[in-house]
Design an enzyme around this catalytic site. Structure first.
Site, PDB file in Angstrom:
ATOM      1  N   HIS A  51      -3.947 -45.631  48.927  1.00 26.60           N
ATOM      2  CA  HIS A  51      -4.148 -47.018  48.277  1.00 26.60           C
ATOM      3  C   HIS A  51      -5.573 -47.352  48.292  1.00 26.60           C
ATOM      4  O   HIS A  51      -6.131 -47.992  49.238  1.00 26.60           O
ATOM      5  CB  HIS A  51      -3.289 -48.055  49.288  1.00 26.60           C
ATOM      6  CG  HIS A  51      -3.026 -49.484  48.519  1.00 26.60           C
ATOM      7  ND1 HIS A  51      -1.864 -50.133  49.081  1.00 26.60           N
ATOM      8  CD2 HIS A  51      -3.848 -50.097  47.749  1.00 26.60           C
ATOM      9  CE1 HIS A  51      -2.157 -51.271  48.427  1.00 26.60           C
ATOM     10  NE2 HIS A  51      -3.025 -51.156  47.321  1.00 26.60           N
ATOM     11  N   ASP A 298      -6.369 -49.763  51.046  1.00 29.90           N
ATOM     12  CA  ASP A 298      -6.246 -50.877  50.359  1.00 29.90           C
ATOM     13  C   ASP A 298      -7.881 -51.453  49.862  1.00 29.90           C
ATOM     14  O   ASP A 298      -8.133 -52.699  49.731  1.00 29.90           O
ATOM     15  CB  ASP A 298      -5.669 -52.269  50.733  1.00 29.90           C
ATOM     16  CG  ASP A 298      -5.189 -53.207  49.596  1.00 29.90           C
ATOM     17  OD1 ASP A 298      -5.515 -53.017  48.344  1.00 29.90           O
ATOM     18  OD2 ASP A 298      -4.738 -54.178  50.056  1.00 29.90           O
TER      19      ASP A 298
HETATM   20  O1  DOR Z   1      -5.992 -57.945  48.500  1.00 33.84           O
HETATM   21  C1  DOR Z   1      -5.431 -57.578  47.522  1.00 33.84           C
HETATM   22  N1  DOR Z   1      -6.339 -57.050  46.732  1.00 33.84           N
HETATM   23  N2  DOR Z   1      -4.175 -57.127  47.582  1.00 33.84           N
HETATM   24  C2  DOR Z   1      -3.575 -56.677  46.390  1.00 33.84           C
HETATM   25  O2  DOR Z   1      -2.439 -56.308  46.218  1.00 33.84           O
HETATM   26  C3  DOR Z   1      -4.619 -56.360  45.206  1.00 33.84           C
HETATM   27  C4  DOR Z   1      -5.969 -56.137  45.704  1.00 33.84           C
HETATM   28  C5  DOR Z   1      -6.965 -55.974  44.355  1.00 33.84           C
HETATM   29  O3  DOR Z   1      -6.603 -55.491  43.472  1.00 33.84           O
HETATM   30  O4  DOR Z   1      -7.824 -56.865  44.625  1.00 33.84           O
HETATM   31 ZN    ZN Z   2      -1.086 -54.879  47.362  1.00 36.47          ZN
END
Ligand code: DOR
Ligand code: ZN
Length: 420
Positions: A51, A298
């Site tokens: 991710h 993430d």
């Molecule tokens: O905090 C986040 N940022 N959550 C997400 O689901 C998308 C991501 C982003 O693309 O910045």
């Molecule tokens: Zn997300």
């Protein structure tokens, strides 16, 4: 170039020598191998992130495939799966092939594009999943991350579609009607601050629905960034029933809590939001138990103007690639088998990345990260390789320095510095 890692500890075991020859791990190094004194260093299979947001195409001011790849290599990664919420969205064979090619050109990590589930992430019509799967990018994970595939019928169809080629739908679990206007975790702190809350049940309800859909269809579901104790319980029950579901947790959800929103510093704004101490404890235990399969970063780079503004206007997201292993080390200590499984072996399996997540035995591809667990460092946003600066760990003193990273036997990082 051949290498000889002298006196290295493989996953914490007694010191030994590890040779890298012609891209694979070998019992014996040629005489001209570059010798690296690896005394006190630990070798892990190269980390794999399922991710990562690389922002290219469209927001190259925040990150590019190349800068994100460099950040990944410096963080010990040899493969990253790039999320589809780019501009244009990675919802066609053309876009996923472009990202895949940019990754190859950068040559610092394997960039495996994730395809969108729905056209334009709009949640209305399925994207061309088959064309993306059949493309050169060989897409196996599909996600509308940033948005939830909220329509249960579309979710069912997506699960049915990918079953044919053993693909997986990675869900950003957020029931949108329950999070309208949400700014942070719904709880005591949001009440005190007067900010609209993002309730835990908005995540848990979607996970509960989706494990039932995955069970009904018999396909694979992956749950992105699990953030609540209740989600862990839903996953525990689903796994006990044999549902084909895997789940990830981010380093920030393993460490940080919603109290950090009290300073209104948007660097702590993220989606799903930082939760409570109780949630953090449950997520840690779930990672130890295997109810949560992997740590995923993430990694969400954002340009200064999108992040350093009033809380309600700031984009959600945090950098993650260059700090993930140090955060995991600081939370769990030197549990090398756990770290290798949750940060390399299991993510490689979920993403279908053969060649990654190996056991470092002779003859296997030399995707390796070399860590100095005793070195501590202070996070300085200006020193990160990412093009963005939105790390929530600025000024923190963290254990664990990545000394070297090898991608198929080629060093991408040496002496803690990117090779190119
Ligand atoms: O905090 C986040 N940022 N959550 C997400 O689901 C998308 C991501 C982003 O693309 O910045
Ligand atoms: Zn997300």
């Amino acid at each position: 170039m051949a290498y000889l890692l002298k006196g290295v500890s493989i996953l914490g075991a007694a010191p030994t020598d590890l040779a890298i020859v012609d891209g694979v791990i070998s019992d014996k190094a040629p005489d001209d191998a570059q010798v690296i004194d690896a005394t006190g260093l630990v070798a892990l299979p190269g980390l794999v992130d399922v991710h990562t947001h690389l922002r290219e195409p469209g927001r190259e001011d925040a990150e590019t495939v190349e800068t994100g790849s460099r950040a990944a290599a410096l963080g010990g990664y040899t493969a990253v799966c790039s999320m589809a919420n780019t501009s244009p969205v990675a919802d066609t064979a053309g876009v996923v092939e472009q990202v895949w090619r940019l990754g190859r050109e950068a040559g610092l990590v394997d960039v495996q594009p994730i395809g969108a589930v729905t056209i334009g992430l709009a949640g209305k019509q399925l994207a061309e999943l088959g064309a993306m799967a059949d493309s050169a990018a060989n897409v196996r994970i599909f996600s509308d991350d940033g948005f939830c595939v909220a329509d249960p019928r579309l979710m069912r169809r997506a699960l049915e579609y990918v079953k044919a080629f053993d693909g997986v739908i990675a869900q950003h679990a957020e029931e949108p009607r329950l999070t309208e206007g949400a700014q942070m975790h719904e709880g005591e702190v949001s009440t005190r601050l007067g900010l609209t809350g993002w309730p835990a049940v908005a995540e848990e309800a979607i996970i509960a629905r989706d494990v039932l859909l995955a069970e009904h269809v018999g396909s694979r579901l992956h749950v992105c960034h699990v953030s609540t104790a209740g989600s862990v319980e839903v996953l525990r029950q689903a796994k006990a029933r044999g549902v084909r579901v895997t789940a990830e947790v981010t380093p920030h959800h393993l460490l940080l809590t919603d109290e950090l929103a009290a300073g209104y510093d948007p660097v702590f704004k993220v989606n799903p939001p930082l939760r409570t101490r109780n949630d953090v404890e449950a997520l840690r235990q779930a990672l130890l138990d295997g109810v949560i399969d992997v740590v995923a970063t993430d990694h969400a780079p954002h340009a200064v103007q999108d992040k350093e503004c009033e809380w309600s206007y700031a984009r959600p997201g945090m950098l993650g690639l260059e700090t993930a292993l140090p955060i995991v080390l600081s939370v769990f200590g030197e549990k090398w088998d756990l770290i290798a499984d949750r940060m390399s072996i299991a993510p490689a399996r979920i993403a279908g990345l053969t060649g990654h997540g190996g056991d470092l035995s002779a003859g296997t591809p030399a995707n390796i990260t070399l860590v100095d667990p005793s070195a501590r460092w202070v996070v300085d946003p200006a020193e990160l390789a990412s093009r963005s600066r939105n790390t929530p760990y600025a000024g923190m003193n963290l254990p664990g320095r990545i000394v070297a990273t090898f991608l198929r036997g080629e060093a991408t990082v040496l002496d803690g510095k990117a090779v190119k």
